[in-house]
Each structure stands twice: as C-alpha cells, then as structure tokens.
Design an enzyme around this catalytic site. Structure first.
Site, short mmCIF file in Angstrom:
data_model
loop_
_atom_site.label_atom_id
_atom_site.label_comp_id
_atom_site.label_asym_id
_atom_site.label_seq_id
_atom_site.Cartn_x
_atom_site.Cartn_y
_atom_site.Cartn_z
N ASP A 31 -4.56 10.22 -2.27
CA ASP A 31 -4.63 9.25 -3.37
C ASP A 31 -6.01 9.27 -4.02
OD1 ASP A 31 -3.62 7.33 -5.05
OD2 ASP A 31 -3.88 5.67 -3.64
N GLY A 32 -6.02 8.91 -5.29
CA GLY A 32 -7.29 8.73 -6.01
C GLY A 32 -7.62 9.82 -7.01
N ARG A 64 -8.39 8.17 -10.46
CA ARG A 64 -9.68 7.46 -10.49
C ARG A 64 -10.85 8.44 -10.40
NH1 ARG A 64 -8.10 3.63 -5.85
NH2 ARG A 64 -6.31 5.05 -5.85
N HIS A 105 -5.73 15.82 -10.73
CA HIS A 105 -4.65 16.43 -9.94
C HIS A 105 -4.95 17.90 -9.65
CE1 HIS A 105 -2.44 12.77 -10.27
NE2 HIS A 105 -2.12 12.91 -11.55
N LEU A 163 0.66 26.73 11.81
CA LEU A 163 0.57 25.35 11.33
C LEU A 163 1.84 25.08 10.54
CD1 LEU A 163 -1.18 22.74 10.49
CD2 LEU A 163 -1.75 24.02 8.44
N ARG A 173 -2.35 0.89 2.10
CA ARG A 173 -0.90 0.63 2.20
C ARG A 173 -0.20 1.97 2.39
NH1 ARG A 173 -2.44 -0.91 -2.99
NH2 ARG A 173 -2.19 0.76 -4.53
N GLU A 190 -1.75 6.02 14.11
CA GLU A 190 -3.05 5.40 13.82
C GLU A 190 -3.31 5.57 12.32
OE1 GLU A 190 -4.85 3.68 15.89
OE2 GLU A 190 -3.48 4.09 17.54
C1 IPE Z 1 1.25 7.32 -3.18
O1 IPE Z 1 0.24 7.09 -4.10
C2 IPE Z 1 2.03 8.56 -3.56
C3 IPE Z 1 1.34 9.83 -3.40
C4 IPE Z 1 0.12 10.00 -2.97
C5 IPE Z 1 2.13 11.00 -3.74
P1 IPE Z 1 0.46 6.14 -5.37
O2 IPE Z 1 -0.83 6.17 -6.10
O3 IPE Z 1 1.68 6.52 -6.09
O4 IPE Z 1 0.69 4.74 -4.67
P2 IPE Z 1 0.51 3.26 -5.23
O5 IPE Z 1 1.32 3.17 -6.49
O6 IPE Z 1 -0.94 3.07 -5.50
O7 IPE Z 1 1.00 2.39 -4.13
C1 IPE Z 2 -2.63 10.73 -6.13
O1 IPE Z 2 -3.54 10.31 -7.08
C2 IPE Z 2 -1.64 11.74 -6.66
C3 IPE Z 2 -0.27 11.24 -6.79
C4 IPE Z 2 0.12 10.01 -6.61
C5 IPE Z 2 0.73 12.19 -7.18
P1 IPE Z 2 -3.16 9.19 -8.15
O2 IPE Z 2 -2.59 9.87 -9.35
O3 IPE Z 2 -2.32 8.14 -7.56
O4 IPE Z 2 -4.61 8.63 -8.49
P2 IPE Z 2 -5.02 7.12 -8.74
O5 IPE Z 2 -4.49 6.32 -7.58
O6 IPE Z 2 -4.40 6.72 -10.03
O7 IPE Z 2 -6.51 7.16 -8.79
MG MG Z 3 -2.69 6.38 -6.63
#
Ligand code: IPE
Ligand code: IPE
Ligand code: MG
Length: 252
Positions: free
Chosen positions: A26-27, A30, A43, A137, A200, A213
């Site tokens: 995630d992130g 951002r 991405h 793996l 979450r 964990e």
């Molecule tokens: C979870 O991240 C899904 C993936 C990493 C593929 P999201 O960015 O979609 O989750 P929420 O919406 O913040 O819960």
């Molecule tokens: C995770 O990064 C990639 C996917 C959910 C596919 P995000 O796209 O959710 O990035 P943020 O959470 O908006 O920063």
């Molecule tokens: Mg996200």
C-alpha cells in the site's frame, strides 16, 4: 532451517524466519503524490519494489510470499488507474516470468478469474503452468481478490455438494471450509505486512490471518526493500505466538 541472512553480522542468526509472508502493498499513490508525480508512476515504482522483495524473500529463506495486487474493491477506482494496474500486471508477467522461472519461483494466483479479460486470464494460467514444478519460492499473487468473496465461494461449493446429496451438513467444519478456499495447500501466513502506515486488512486473507502476526510499517510500498523486509522479520521474531495456548518456553 536454511537462512541466507548474512548482511547484518552484528545480529545473531534469527531464531525464526516466517515460512509464509503476505504483503499488502500500500501507499503507491501517496508516494507519487508526495513527489508531484501521477499515481501511475507510484504503481510503476511499486513493481520495482516487488522485484526486490521477491528476490530478498528467496534469499532470506521464506517459502511462500503472497502479494495483494488488486482487490475486489479496487474496481471502484477511476478506469484510467485500473487500466494502469492491469497494464502493469500484464507487463510484469510478460517481462518477469522467464526470470522468475529461472530462479525457481512457482507462481500461484488467488482471486476471481471470471470477469477478467481473456488475455489476462491466459497470462495468469501461463505463469502458473510454466512454473508449476518450481520449489525455491512460491509467489502467490492475489489479483481481483477479496477474502469475503473467497469465503462465500467456498460456502457455495459446499452448499452445492449438500444440495446434490454428496455431502452431509455435519461434515462441514472449519477445516473443511479451509480446504475449499482458493489455495488450500498453502499454509496460513505467519506474518502479514502492510506498508504505508494504514492498519487494516482491507478484505485480505481474513480467514487465513486468524493467527498471523500483523506488522505495519510506515513507509510507502515503492520504498520497501530488503532492509525493510528484514526489519519486519526482526519484529516478527520478537513476537510471541501462542495460538490460544500458553507462552512457549523458548530456551533463549
Ligand atoms: C488494499 O489497499 C489493496 C491492495 C493493496 C491491492 P487499498 O489501498 O485498496 O485499501 P484501502 O482502500 O485503503 O482499505
Ligand atoms: C497500493 O497503493 C496499490 C493498490 C491498491 C493496487 P495505493 O494505490 O492504494 O496507494 P495509496 O493508498 O492511494 O497511497
Ligand atoms: Mg491504498
């Protein structure tokens, strides 16, 4: 247990490397926004982080790495972003499959295949088929994946067996249901890492996470690397897993 950790000689050999690590990557958005870049660039950099982490996981002696690539709920994003994410998956498989295969990585895919475009389905099937005998793996790609949907599908299949007279209701236990999930032969994740500071599960492996964990790291996924993975493993090693029982005597 084989463990190739050698880059931190100041640390003793870790008592326990998780066999199965699952990551909520995630992130990306951002990370990009903080640099004035489009989300798609986040991405793209996220795929580079994934390459690093697959390599590091293998080197660190992890047997199963599950990555959350696209959730059932990510369909609610703008079409252009969905297009970017699907394009990256296509390119990842086309460009990296040969390398993964050479490195002994077995690719598995969990999630809903129906509803995906035919070319993506073919690529996923090709990746699984080509690498099916590899043992270094196992890389489990959660794509178009949602845990509630996975559990509901399992319930549907069991209900059908009951309706068809092939199964008695009493035979449905937690173990049975677990065997009807997408990858029943893969052990539950020992550790689930989520990057970006969010805390979450977002519909990821909710059944399988019963005793995982959870490790939340503040950095965004494009910045994740081997050192960050080692940090998460060190955190895991400090945890005491009880599985409902009493504290184990570690002897250390
Ligand atoms: C979870 O991240 C899904 C993936 C990493 C593929 P999201 O960015 O979609 O989750 P929420 O919406 O913040 O819960
Ligand atoms: C995770 O990064 C990639 C996917 C959910 C596919 P995000 O796209 O959710 O990035 P943020 O959470 O908006 O920063
Ligand atoms: Mg996200």
């Amino acid at each position: 247990m084989s463990n190739g950790v050698s880059s931190h000689p100041e640390e003793p050999a870790r008592p326990e490397t998780p066999r199965h690590v699952a990551i909520i990557m995630d992130g990306n958005g951002r990370w990009a926004a903080a640099r004035g870049l489009p989300r798609g660039e986040g991405h793209r950099r996220g795929v580079e982080a994934l390459r690093r982490v697959v390599r590091a996981s293998h080197e660190l002696g992890i047997s199963y790495l599950t990555i959350y690539s696209f959730s059932s709920e990510n369909w609610s994003r703008p079409a252009t972003e969905i297009g970017d994410l699907f394009g990256l998956l296509r390119r990842f498989i086309r460009n990296d499959l040969a390398t993964l295969h050479r490195d002994g990585v077995r690719v598995r895919v969990i999630g809903e295949r129906e509803g995906l475009e035919q070319d993506i389905r073919a690529l996923l099937a090709e990746a699984e088929d080509l690498t099916k005998d590899n043992t270094a793996l196992t890389l489990v790609v959660a794509f178009n994946y949602g845990s509630r949907q996975e559990i509901a599908q399992a319930a549907q299949r069991l209900a059908r067996e009951v309706a068809d007279g092939k199964r008695a209701v009493e035979t449905i236990t937690a173990d049975t249901l677990g065997r009807y999930l997408d990858a029943p032969d893969i052990p539950d994740p020992d550790m689930i890492i989520r990057t970006s500071g969010e805390q979450r599960l977002s519909n990821f492996l909710m059944w399988q996470a019963a005793y995982s964990e959870l490790v939340f790291v503040p950095i965004h996924w494009p910045d994740f690397d081997r050192a960050a993975l080692e940090g998460a493993i060190a955190e895991y090693a400090r945890r005491e897993r009880r599985f409902g029982g009493l504290a184990a005597k570690t002897g250390s």
